[in-house]
Design an enzyme around this catalytic site. Structure first.
Site, PDB file in Angstrom:
ATOM      1  N   LYS A 254      77.724  80.808 -11.014  1.00 10.66           N
ATOM      2  CA  LYS A 254      77.843  82.267 -11.020  1.00 10.66           C
ATOM      3  C   LYS A 254      76.489  82.908 -11.378  1.00 10.66           C
ATOM      4  CE  LYS A 254      81.974  82.006  -9.597  1.00 10.66           C
ATOM      5  NZ  LYS A 254      83.245  81.820 -10.266  1.00 10.66           N
TER       6      LYS A 254
HETATM    7  C1  LIG Z   1      84.726  81.348 -10.189  1.00  8.63           C
HETATM    8  C2  LIG Z   1      85.886  82.253  -9.920  1.00  8.63           C
HETATM    9  C3  LIG Z   1      86.989  82.325 -10.778  1.00  8.63           C
HETATM   10  C4  LIG Z   1      87.191  81.399 -11.920  1.00  8.63           C
HETATM   11  O1  LIG Z   1      86.163  81.377 -12.808  1.00  8.63           O
HETATM   12  P1  LIG Z   1      86.151  80.223 -13.943  1.00  8.63           P
HETATM   13  O2  LIG Z   1      85.187  80.752 -14.948  1.00  8.63           O
HETATM   14  O3  LIG Z   1      85.688  78.976 -13.261  1.00  8.63           O
HETATM   15  O4  LIG Z   1      87.535  80.107 -14.460  1.00  8.63           O
HETATM   16  C5  LIG Z   1      87.957  83.262 -10.522  1.00  8.63           C
HETATM   17  N1  LIG Z   1      87.890  84.067  -9.445  1.00  8.63           N
HETATM   18  C6  LIG Z   1      86.877  84.003  -8.578  1.00  8.63           C
HETATM   19  C7  LIG Z   1      86.849  84.947  -7.422  1.00  8.63           C
HETATM   20  C8  LIG Z   1      85.851  83.082  -8.779  1.00  8.63           C
HETATM   21  O5  LIG Z   1      84.840  82.993  -7.894  1.00  8.63           O
END
Ligand SMILES: *Cc1c(COP(=O)(O)O)cnc(C)c1O
Length: 395
Positions: A197
């Site tokens: 991210k």
């Molecule tokens: C990465 C992601 C999540 C989950 O995030 P985590 O921190 O891995 O639980 C949820 N929604 C979207 C759209 C994502 O890209």
């Protein structure tokens, strides 16, 4: 592999985090401190995150609640809003399964709806058509880092008395009508700090809300439903062994080791964002004129966080998406697809009897989409290399 495709170049992966010496030093500081679980670094990270969002929004204090994933944060938000069996929550089929699975954790049902093909975000008209007397909440996703149509969605929520929880996993820093996601008029917003991210703590997330009651419940449920956390007990003047369990809570707290990473990553969020913008602009320029649809752009006041650079092959492209990805891979370029829509996954398809024809825009986009590498450790030369590989693949 054809000789002209520069076999000397190392493989360019789809995603890589950027971790610097500052992050490493902060993590070492946490390790040496003797306190590695939720404690002072986590509190600092929460405070820094609130400051990043502006501490107060329209006179109300922002609560930032650090959790060990965005999935955990989404679950806590819906739980605190009282979502449960018999309720329905509407979200987009064009997302990661985490957005929808948390609804099922609570025994409520998921209503998946189609996207707007112009933005790839949840379509407000489709949301409106899906509202029933059982609908309790909407979960927009700011897909790729471009804000969903929040004015339309918030108006629908007000009209029908629905809660709104934003999945902002892609949206740091995204704006909607000039306001940062995290400060909009929803009930809660959840960011992800997963490895790929826009900032990362390895695994982690932040639940943001201006609703005092929601914050109180989420903090309680973040750690076993105990009315005092370990750091509070460690630092308090009253006897440290005493606490009371007031609900069957979860184990969703962030460690100080992860928060240490977050403290330093957050300081770089603006510089990371600027680098992502430069790379996205370079892609747009290098890919112009090819039989592809470039990613949707933010209108003025809608800042795109550029978590993902999602290309779609045009109708006239001489190659299918799967073969296109193979050809990029053969040239040493990693890519991905965001997402295999939920309506195609066995669990969601079978539980709700879903068919591709119910989601024509998501289905059409999925069949021709590919996410190109986009991360801050890339340079313009890497973008140009990917663009060359795209040109070869489309030739
Ligand atoms: C990465 C992601 C999540 C989950 O995030 P985590 O921190 O891995 O639980 C949820 N929604 C979207 C759209 C994502 O890209």
């Amino acid at each position: 592999m054809p000789a002209e495709t520069s076999p000397a170049l190392p493989f360019l992966p789809f995603a890589l985090p950027e971790i610097g010496e500052e992050e490493i030093a902060e993590v070492v500081d946490a390790l040496r401190s003797g306190w590695v679980t939720t404690g002072p670094k986590t509190r600092q990270f929460e405070g820094d995150f609130a400051a990043f969002l502006g501490d107060e929004t329209r006179g109300e204090r922002v609560h930032c609640i650090a959790v060990n994933s965005a999935t955990a944060g989404l679950h806590l938000a819906l739980e605190a809003l009282g979502i449960g069996p018999g309720d329905e929550v509407i979200t987009t089929t064009h997302t990661f399964t985490a957005t929808a699975e948390v609804v099922r954790y609570l025994g409520a049902d998921v209503k998946l709806v189609d996207i707007d093909p112009a933005t790839l975000n949840i379509c407000p008209k489709a949301v409106e058509a899906a509202i029933t007397p059982r609908t309790k909440a909407l979960m927009p996703v700011h897909y790729a880092g471009l804000a969903a149509d929040m004015p339309a969605l918030l108006a629908l929520a007000r009209k029908h008395g629905l809660k709104v929880v934003e999945d902002a996993a892609h949206a740091l820093p995204t704006t909607c009508e000039g306001r940062l996601v995290g400060t909009l008029d929803s009930d809660a917003t959840v960011f992800s700090f997963y490895a790929n991210k826009t900032i990362t703590t390895g695994e982690g997330g932040m639940l943001v809300t201006r609703d005092d009651a929601l914050a109180k419940r989420a903090k309680l449920m973040r750690l076993h439903g105990m009315n005092r956390d370990a750091f509070d007990r460690y630092t308090a003047k009253v006897p440290s062994w005493y606490y009371e369990v007031v609900a069957p809570g979860f184990k969703y707290n962030l460690t100080d080791i992860a928060a240490a990473l977050g403290i330093q990553q957050l300081k770089r969020a603006q510089a990371f964002y600027e680098q992502r913008c430069r790379l996205a602009a370079a892609y747009d320029e290098a890919l112009a004129g090819l039989p592809v649809i470039l990613p949707p752009k933010g209108r003025p006041g809608h800042q795109h966080a550029w978590h993902l650079y999602v290309l779609r092959l045009a109708e006239g492209a001489a190659i299918g998406r799967d073969r296109f990805i193979e050809k990029l891979f053969e040239q040493g370029v990693g890519c991905s697809v965001h997402y295999i829509p939920l309506h195609l996954h066995r669990y969601w398809r079978d539980r709700y009897g879903l068919k591709p024809e119910m989601f024509p825009h998501s289905q059409h986009a999925f069949e021709r989409m590919v996410s190109l590498p986009l991360y801050t450790r890339m340079g313009i030369a890497d973008v140009e290399r990917v663009a060359r590989a795209v040109r070869v693949a489309l030739a």
